[in-house]
Design a protein around this motif. Structure first.
Motif, PDB file in Angstrom:
ATOM      1  N   MET A   7       0.817  -1.213   0.000  1.00 52.09           N
ATOM      2  CA  MET A   7       0.000   0.000   0.000  1.00 52.09           C
ATOM      3  C   MET A   7       0.851   1.265   0.000  1.00 52.09           C
ATOM      4  N   GLU A   8       1.945   1.239   0.768  1.00 56.16           N
ATOM      5  CA  GLU A   8       2.778   2.440   0.824  1.00 56.16           C
ATOM      6  C   GLU A   8       3.472   2.690  -0.510  1.00 56.16           C
ATOM      7  N   ILE A   9       3.998   1.646  -1.124  1.00 56.39           N
ATOM      8  CA  ILE A   9       4.713   1.837  -2.394  1.00 56.39           C
ATOM      9  C   ILE A   9       3.742   2.110  -3.541  1.00 56.39           C
ATOM     10  N   MET A  10       2.474   1.770  -3.392  1.00 58.81           N
ATOM     11  CA  MET A  10       1.475   2.178  -4.369  1.00 58.81           C
ATOM     12  C   MET A  10       1.032   3.624  -4.160  1.00 58.81           C
ATOM     13  N   GLY A  11       1.530   4.252  -3.095  1.00 57.20           N
ATOM     14  CA  GLY A  11       1.171   5.645  -2.842  1.00 57.20           C
ATOM     15  C   GLY A  11      -0.174   5.821  -2.196  1.00 57.20           C
ATOM     16  N   LEU A  12      -0.659   4.806  -1.476  1.00 60.68           N
ATOM     17  CA  LEU A  12      -1.976   4.874  -0.845  1.00 60.68           C
ATOM     18  C   LEU A  12      -1.905   5.127   0.657  1.00 60.68           C
ATOM     19  N   HIS A  13      -0.725   5.018   1.253  1.00 62.24           N
ATOM     20  CA  HIS A  13      -0.477   5.442   2.629  1.00 62.24           C
ATOM     21  C   HIS A  13       0.242   6.792   2.607  1.00 62.24           C
ATOM     22  N   LEU A  14       0.264   7.464   3.737  1.00 61.97           N
ATOM     23  CA  LEU A  14       1.188   8.574   3.892  1.00 61.97           C
ATOM     24  C   LEU A  14       2.613   8.017   3.960  1.00 61.97           C
ATOM     25  N   PRO A  15       3.613   8.744   3.470  1.00 59.45           N
ATOM     26  CA  PRO A  15       4.986   8.233   3.491  1.00 59.45           C
ATOM     27  C   PRO A  15       5.450   7.882   4.899  1.00 59.45           C
ATOM     28  N   GLY A  16       6.083   6.727   5.016  1.00 57.90           N
ATOM     29  CA  GLY A  16       6.688   6.318   6.277  1.00 57.90           C
ATOM     30  C   GLY A  16       5.714   5.930   7.359  1.00 57.90           C
ATOM     31  N   SER A  17       4.442   5.712   7.016  1.00 62.42           N
ATOM     32  CA  SER A  17       3.433   5.502   8.055  1.00 62.42           C
ATOM     33  C   SER A  17       3.155   4.037   8.369  1.00 62.42           C
ATOM     34  N   SER A  18       3.659   3.108   7.562  1.00 58.56           N
ATOM     35  CA  SER A  18       3.240   1.715   7.691  1.00 58.56           C
ATOM     36  C   SER A  18       3.620   1.087   9.020  1.00 58.56           C
ATOM     37  N   PHE A  19       4.819   1.392   9.529  1.00 55.33           N
ATOM     38  CA  PHE A  19       5.344   0.639  10.665  1.00 55.33           C
ATOM     39  C   PHE A  19       5.635   1.524  11.885  1.00 55.33           C
TER      40      PHE A  19
END
Length: 609
Positions: free
Chosen positions: A235-247
């Motif tokens: 999701m993050e690399i698809m640009g669907l999260h805010l940057p750096g927010s996954s973990f």
């Protein structure tokens, strides 16, 4: 760009032209110059705002220059990953009020935990739950009251289900909001060791339970790199999260501020916000290729060979396993996170995480930079990390080098030159294998078959001492149509013990082996599945099978005349009954083959060509 990435992307664009054009036309027709709620009849609108706790919210929704944001959440208390979502709606609604917008909880979607249901009857509803989640997402967004949406989900089938449903409302701007992993518990090495001791009868159940509870110990996502955490990277690399927010861990100031910022940012992407960017313009062929590259670079879950083709198709994009395998051949493995290593996702994040991985893959020409994201155009925005400065959220450039090369490496110095996912094909059908954690000496196995109709039969044979030899376990009638395609993760300790004892073992199945599959070679997702008359239904115990992950072949060594004369084995009659499984019979009969995502929506979406 790397020539292979360009090649796969171009053929994906060409193959998908008709369905993608039709999808974009549908989304264009669904969009409007103003909020949909402006066209509702007075009674319809009154129903839509009657539940607003605040009179100010009602008034704002009457003013069409204010944004109304749908909140679609997979919250429940039983999933540790989703428990923190209990508090997110209040955080989101308050953040939206502060910028003059409104948030409405549009709907909850079911969320089951594969970790709880592993080896239990409920696991046979797991894959089907993805389709239910997609349907629930569509119901939540069907009221035409919304200008944007926030999707709250993390785990195995939940994120794929959310995006499947969300893409059918792709005219709306949307951001996916993660909850973050639990803090690290005991080491993965220790956890795996106790599991194997228990499988051998050398550890008590109390010792096993103590170990498991020290590993899965608090709110947050499980920290191994299975399907849930692969979802986050994708999701993050698809640009669907805010940057750096996954973990970012839950119940921290940074986590809460990222949630507030997701609410604020999605309003900026609405027509009212002046930078209209709907979901359908983010999820395109390049974003799908980026998602597959992320999967390979991290040695991610094999479940995504089902999920990415399924949600790609929801956007009119026709991704195949061969596309995924061709990318795997040139995308290096950059991460060693359990089960591919001993680190967990917190260690991965501290080593540089997604931001560093994006940076090194962009430098190597393996990711498309010219894509839309929820932060605007350009994936290079995702090399940044979030911090709180003087009470405000800011982004700074992330590390330019890995902070721990035993966990995360550059594309020029990878753990492996390939991603580890390969297509297997032969006279037993077509499937996939993940070799990221399989030692080279175990990637080719030729041995007699031992046939089982479910994983409980294999477990019983192990405990009775019947498997102390070289063999290939054939576990059939585990495909989507047979019993919903449950994960067979319970087999990992038994097969791992036998491999450690020096035996050459492998698994061949039309089922799933889980995002946590590891060191034992496993040919999975075999299609056609046994219940559909696939070759696995003809295999007998004693037949010699050759699984060659290096050559990409899967062959049974039986005389052709004898093979053709064999009758198909019948599926056991007691499958699919109990624990609510009978309610999903209609869905099992409609599942597409694994390569098309094992989805009930495939036929309907293909008809939109």
């Amino acid at each position: 760009m790397h020539p292979r990435v360009k090649e796969v992307t171009q053929r994906l664009i060409e193959r998908s032209h008709a369905t993608r054009s039709r999808y974009l036309a549908q989304m264009g027709a669904a969009a409007s110059e103003g909020p949909h709620r402006s066209a509702l009849q007075c009674a319809n609108f009154a129903h839509g705002v009657a539940g607003c706790a605040s009179g100010d919210d009602k008034q704002r929704l009457r003013l069409m220059n204010e944004a109304n944001v749908a909140i679609v959440s997979a919250y429940n208390d039983m999933l540790s990953a989703h428990q923190p979502y209990e508090h997110f709606p209040d955080i989101i609604k308050q953040a939206l009020r502060e910028v003059g917008s409104v948030g409405q909880f549009a709907g909850g979607v079911p969320a089951m935990c594969d970790g709880v249901t592993q080896g239990e009857p409920g696991m046979e509803m797991s894959l089907a739950s993805r389709e239910v989640i997609a349907l629930s997402t569509a119901v939540a967004l069907s009221h035409n009251m919304f200008d944007a949406a926030l999707c709250l989900g993390i785990c195995d089938k939940i994120v794929p289900g959310l995006i499947l449903g969300a893409l059918r409302f792709g005219h709306l701007p949307m951001i996916f909001v993660p909850g973050g992993p639990m803090p690290s518990g005991i080491s993965n090495k220790e956890k795996a060791h106790v599991r194997q001791l228990f499988a051998e009868g050398k550890a008590t159940r109390d010792e096993l339970l103590q170990s498991e509870m020290a590993s899965y110990h608090s709110p947050g996502t499980c920290t191994f790199y299975g399907t849930a955490n692969t979802n986050q990277v994708v999701m993050e690399i698809m640009g669907l999260h805010l940057p750096g927010s996954s973990f970012v861990n839950p119940y921290t100031a940074l986590r809460d501020e990222l949630t507030r910022e997701a609410a604020r940012q999605v309003t900026r992407l609405t027509r009212q916000g002046g930078h209209y960017l709907p979901l359908c313009e983010i999820v395109d062929e390049k974003a799908i290729v980026n998602s597959v590259v992320a999967l390979h670079a991290t040695g991610g879950s094999t479940n995504h060979t089902l999920h990415i083709p399924a949600f790609a198709q929801a956007a009119g994009i026709q991704l195949t396993w061969q596309d995924m395998a061709d990318l795997s051949a040139v995308v290096p493995t950059l991460a060693k996170v359990y089960p591919n290593g001993q680190a967990d996702v917190n260690h991965f994040h501290a080593s540089g995480g997604v931001g560093y991985m994006v940076r090194t893959l962009l430098d190597a020409g393996l990711l498309h930079e010219d894509v839309n994201t929820v932060m605007g155009h350009g994936l290079s925005r995702y090399t940044r990390e979030p911090f709180i400065e003087e009470g405000k959220l800011v982004w700074r450039e992330g590390p330019t080098e890995s902070l721990d090369s035993s966990i995360l490496r550059s594309a020029s110095d990878p753990f492996s030159k390939e991603g580890g996912l390969r297509v297997l094909e032969g006279n037993l059908g077509r499937g996939v294998i993940k070799v990221s954690a399989v030692a080279p000496e175990h990637q080719v196995v030729e041995a007699p078959a031992v046939v089982f109709n479910d994983q409980a039969e294999l477990a019983a044979a192990f405990k009775n001492g019947e498997l102390e030899r070289d063999f290939i376990a054939v576990v059939r009638f585990q495909g989507p149509k047979a019993n919903g395609m449950p994960e067979l993760h319970k087999l990992t300790p038994f097969l791992g013990v036998l491999q450690d004892r020096g035996h050459h073992v492998a698994l061949v199945t039309d089922g799933r082996m889980s995002g946590a599959s590891g060191k034992v070679p496993a040919a999975i997702h075999l299609s056609p599945e046994a219940v559909d008359g696939g070759p696995l239904a003809k295999v007998r115990t004693g037949d010699v099978i050759r699984l060659d992950a290096e050559a990409g072949t899967l062959q049974i060594m039986v005389d052709l005349a004898e093979w053709d004369a064999r009758k198909l084995a019948r599926q056991p009659d007691d499958l699919g009954i109990g624990c609510g499984r009978e309610l999903f019979a209609f869905m099992r009969s409609a599942f597409s083959p694994a390569e098309k995502g094992a989805s009930v929506f495939t036929k309907e979406l293909e008809s939109l060509r």
